[in-house]
Design a protein around this motif. Structure first.
Motif, PDB file in Angstrom:
ATOM      1  N   VAL A 136       0.830  -1.208   0.000  1.00 49.46           N
ATOM      2  CA  VAL A 136       0.000   0.000   0.000  1.00 49.46           C
ATOM      3  C   VAL A 136       0.859   1.250   0.000  1.00 49.46           C
ATOM      4  N   VAL A 137       0.503   2.198  -0.861  1.00 50.02           N
ATOM      5  CA  VAL A 137       1.103   3.530  -0.860  1.00 50.02           C
ATOM      6  C   VAL A 137      -0.008   4.545  -0.598  1.00 50.02           C
ATOM      7  N   GLY A 138       0.218   5.440   0.346  1.00 53.76           N
ATOM      8  CA  GLY A 138      -0.758   6.474   0.638  1.00 53.76           C
ATOM      9  C   GLY A 138      -0.640   7.635  -0.325  1.00 53.76           C
ATOM     10  N   VAL A 139      -1.763   8.272  -0.607  1.00 53.99           N
ATOM     11  CA  VAL A 139      -1.813   9.456  -1.463  1.00 53.99           C
ATOM     12  C   VAL A 139      -2.478  10.557  -0.642  1.00 53.99           C
ATOM     13  N   SER A 140      -1.759  11.662  -0.443  1.00 54.68           N
ATOM     14  CA  SER A 140      -2.218  12.665   0.496  1.00 54.68           C
ATOM     15  C   SER A 140      -2.129  14.055  -0.095  1.00 54.68           C
ATOM     16  N   GLY A 141      -2.680  15.030   0.645  1.00 53.54           N
ATOM     17  CA  GLY A 141      -2.624  16.427   0.260  1.00 53.54           C
ATOM     18  C   GLY A 141      -2.478  17.288   1.493  1.00 53.54           C
ATOM     19  N   GLY A 142      -3.057  18.473   1.401  1.00 53.37           N
ATOM     20  CA  GLY A 142      -4.069  19.025   0.531  1.00 53.37           C
ATOM     21  C   GLY A 142      -5.211  18.061   0.235  1.00 53.37           C
ATOM     22  N   GLU A 143      -5.921  18.413  -0.795  1.00 49.09           N
ATOM     23  CA  GLU A 143      -7.082  17.636  -1.241  1.00 49.09           C
ATOM     24  C   GLU A 143      -6.808  17.058  -2.624  1.00 49.09           C
ATOM     25  N   PRO A 144      -6.430  15.773  -2.711  1.00 51.22           N
ATOM     26  CA  PRO A 144      -6.070  15.178  -3.999  1.00 51.22           C
ATOM     27  C   PRO A 144      -7.175  15.234  -5.052  1.00 51.22           C
ATOM     28  N   LEU A 145      -8.446  15.142  -4.626  1.00 53.14           N
ATOM     29  CA  LEU A 145      -9.522  15.056  -5.615  1.00 53.14           C
ATOM     30  C   LEU A 145      -9.859  16.399  -6.253  1.00 53.14           C
ATOM     31  N   LEU A 146      -9.215  17.483  -5.792  1.00 51.49           N
ATOM     32  CA  LEU A 146      -9.378  18.762  -6.491  1.00 51.49           C
ATOM     33  C   LEU A 146      -8.888  18.672  -7.927  1.00 51.49           C
ATOM     34  N   TYR A 147      -8.022  17.712  -8.215  1.00 55.51           N
ATOM     35  CA  TYR A 147      -7.510  17.543  -9.574  1.00 55.51           C
ATOM     36  C   TYR A 147      -8.592  17.049 -10.547  1.00 55.51           C
ATOM     37  N   GLY A 148      -9.671  16.479 -10.034  1.00 56.29           N
ATOM     38  CA  GLY A 148     -10.741  16.027 -10.914  1.00 56.29           C
ATOM     39  C   GLY A 148     -10.285  14.999 -11.929  1.00 56.29           C
ATOM     40  N   ASP A 149     -10.457  15.297 -13.218  1.00 50.77           N
ATOM     41  CA  ASP A 149     -10.086  14.362 -14.275  1.00 50.77           C
ATOM     42  C   ASP A 149      -8.602  14.018 -14.245  1.00 50.77           C
ATOM     43  N   ASP A 150      -7.763  14.977 -13.870  1.00 44.10           N
ATOM     44  CA  ASP A 150      -6.324  14.695 -13.806  1.00 44.10           C
ATOM     45  C   ASP A 150      -6.029  13.632 -12.752  1.00 44.10           C
ATOM     46  N   PHE A 151      -6.811  13.593 -11.685  1.00 42.06           N
ATOM     47  CA  PHE A 151      -6.600  12.543 -10.688  1.00 42.06           C
ATOM     48  C   PHE A 151      -7.031  11.193 -11.241  1.00 42.06           C
ATOM     49  N   LEU A 152      -8.085  11.177 -12.040  1.00 41.29           N
ATOM     50  CA  LEU A 152      -8.486   9.926 -12.699  1.00 41.29           C
ATOM     51  C   LEU A 152      -7.373   9.427 -13.616  1.00 41.29           C
ATOM     52  N   HIS A 153      -6.723  10.337 -14.328  1.00 37.54           N
ATOM     53  CA  HIS A 153      -5.609   9.951 -15.193  1.00 37.54           C
ATOM     54  C   HIS A 153      -4.428   9.445 -14.360  1.00 37.54           C
ATOM     55  N   PHE A 154      -4.225  10.031 -13.202  1.00 38.38           N
ATOM     56  CA  PHE A 154      -3.198   9.572 -12.267  1.00 38.38           C
ATOM     57  C   PHE A 154      -3.454   8.108 -11.891  1.00 38.38           C
ATOM     58  N   ILE A 155      -4.698   7.790 -11.567  1.00 37.99           N
ATOM     59  CA  ILE A 155      -5.054   6.408 -11.237  1.00 37.99           C
ATOM     60  C   ILE A 155      -4.829   5.496 -12.435  1.00 37.99           C
ATOM     61  N   ASP A 156      -5.203   5.970 -13.615  1.00 35.82           N
ATOM     62  CA  ASP A 156      -5.001   5.166 -14.832  1.00 35.82           C
ATOM     63  C   ASP A 156      -3.523   4.814 -15.011  1.00 35.82           C
TER      64      ASP A 156
END
Length: 370
Positions: A136-156
Motif C-alpha cells: 500500500v502507498v498512501g496518497v495525500s494532500g491538501g485535497e487530492p480530488l481537487l484535480y478532478g479528471d487529472d486525478f483519474l488519469h493519475f489512477i489510470d
C-alpha cells in the motif's frame, strides 16, 4: 527524548550540483536502467570512477547509503538535502500530490497553499510506478480530488504501470458529491485496490463545518460518502476527537452505520501537534483521560453497527484498558518516537508511541504499564 524510529532526511555530498527533483535511488547498477525517474547513484564515499550513463548524478553519504534499499524514491531539494519519500524499510509510505485544499481544518497538519503545484501529481505518479511496491502507498494532500479528471488519469497511470500497488487516498470526500466523477472513480476501483480515507467530524453540519473551516462542507461530504458508498467504493471513515466533538463520538459512529454503506473501517484518530493544530491547540485538544468512556461507547456502537473500529495515534497508557485491543501501531516511523519512560513499559512492543512533534509543551507524559 528519543529520536524518531527512522530518519528520512539526509545531507549528502556531490562533485557537481544535483538538480532538484524526484529520483530513484540506486546503490548499484539498476536491473532496469531505463525507468520513469532518473537514477541517482548513492555511495558511501567519494569515488573517482566515471559515472555510467544510466545514472543521472551521483552523491555520497554513508548514512544515506546505509538507510536505503535499491529502488527507494527520494526528493532532492535545498542543495545537498535529500528526503526519502518511498522506502522499502518504512512501515508506511505516502506521496504528497498537492498542498491545495478546499477545507481549512483547525488541526490541519499540512496547511493549504494556493500556488499551482500540479507537478507534484505527475512526479508522484512516476515515483509510485518506479517504486513498484507490492503493498500500500498512501496518497495525500491538501485535497487530492481537487484535480478532478487529472486525478483519474493519475489512477489510470498507476493501473497500467504498477498494478500490484494498492492505494490509500486521504480526501475530504467532497468531490464524490459529483455523481459523474464518482462513477468514473468506481470504474477504476474495479481495476486496482484503492481505499479512500474520508473524515466526518460530527453528525451535525455546524460542528463539522466549524472544524474544517468551510461552510457547506458537511453537506458535500455526506453526499459524497453516500454516492461513493452506494457505488461500492471502499471507504475508511475518520474521526478526530476535539473539544468541539468528543462528546458525540458514539453519535457519529451511529450516524455512519445508519446513513452510509460500504464503510470498511471507522478510524478514531488522535490529534497530531503539527501545522495549524499547534496554533489552535488550546481550543481543540481535549485530555485523553477526560473522554475514555466516550471512546468505549464509540467502540460499542461500532460493534452493534457491524463496522470494524480501529484507534490510531494513541499511546496505550492514554486509553482505557478495554480499548487496547482496538488500538494499532499507526504512526509513520519517520515521525514516531518513544520517550525513555516507555522503556519500562510491558506494552511498548504493541503501543503506537508518540508523534515526534509532540515533544515540548504538546507532550502528554507516558504512564508505563507494569
Amino acid at each position: 527524548m528519543s529520536e524518531v524510529l527512522r530518519n528520512d532526511i539526509f545531507r549528502f555530498s556531490s562533485e557537481l550540483p544535483v538538480k532538484q527533483g524526484f529520483y530513484r535511488l540506486c546503490k548499484s547498477k539498476p536491473e532496469n536502467p531505463q525507468f520513469f525517474l532518473p537514477n541517482l547513484l548513492v555511495t558511501k564515499a567519494k569515488s573517482d570512477s566515471q559515472l555510467p550513463a544510466y545514472f543521472t548524478d551521483s552523491v555520497f553519504s554513508k548514512e544515506l547509503f546505509d538507510s536505503i534499499e535499491d529502488g527507494d524514491i527520494g526528493i532532492v531539494n535545498n542543495g545537498n538535502m535529500l528526503r526519502v519519500i518511498l522506502s522499502r524499510r518504512a512501515n508506511h509510505n505516502t506521496v504528497l500530490v498537492t498542498e491545495r485544499c478546499n477545507n481549512s481544518c483547525l488541526f490541519c497538519s499540512q496547511p493549504p497553499k494556493t500556488g499551482n503545484d500540479d507537478w507534484l501529481l505527475s512526479q508522484s505518479a512516476l515515483a509510485i510506478a518506479s517504486f513498484s511496491l507490492n503493498g500500500v502507498v498512501g496518497v495525500s494532500g491538501g485535497e487530492p480530488l481537487l484535480y478532478g479528471d487529472d486525478f483519474l488519469h493519475f489512477i489510470d497511470f498507476i493501473i497500467e504501470n504498477s498494478p500490484g500497488t494498492a492505494l490509500h487516498v486521504l480526501t475530504n470526500g467532497r468531490k464524490f458529491s459529483d455523481v459523474s466523477f464518482t462513477r468514473q472513480m468506481k470504474e477504476r476501483s474495479d481495476k486496482i485496490k484503492i481505499t479512500f480515507g474520508i473524515p466526518l467530524y460530527s453528525s451535525r453540519s455546524s460542528v463539522h463545518d466549524y472544524l474544517v473551516g468551510s461552510e457547506g462542507a458537511f453537506d458535500e461530504t455526506v453526499r459524497g460518502l453516500i454516492n461513493a458508498g452506494n457505488s461500492g467504493i471502499n471507504i475508511e471513515l475518520r474521526i478526530i476527537p476535539t473539544q468541539a466533538n468528543y462528546t458525540e463520538l458514539d453519535d457519529i459512529v451511529e450516524f455512519t452505520g445508519r446513513v452510509f454503506s460500504n464503510i470498511n473501517q471507522i478510524s478514531l484518530m488522535g490529534l497530531e501537534s503539527i501545522g495549524w493544530a499547534r496554533k489552535n491547540w488550546s481550543s481543540i485538544f481535549v485530555e485523553h483521560d477526560s473522554y475514555s468512556e466516550k471512546i468505549l461507547s464509540a467502540v460499542e456502537t461500532a460493534q452493534r453497527s457491524g463496522i470494524p473500529l480501529t484507534i490510531f495515534n494513541y499511546p496505550l497508557c492514554h486509553l482505557p484498558e478495554r480499548a487496547w485491543g482496538f488500538a494499532t501501531q499507526s504512526i509513520s516511523d519517520w515521525k514516531n518516537y518513544y520517550p525513555k519512560e516507555c522503556d519500562e513499559c510491558t506494552q511498548k512492543s504493541s503501543c503506537a508511541g508518540y508523534f515526534s512533534s509532540s515533544k515540548g509543551r504538546f507532550h502528554q507524559p507516558p504512564r508505563p504499564i507494569k
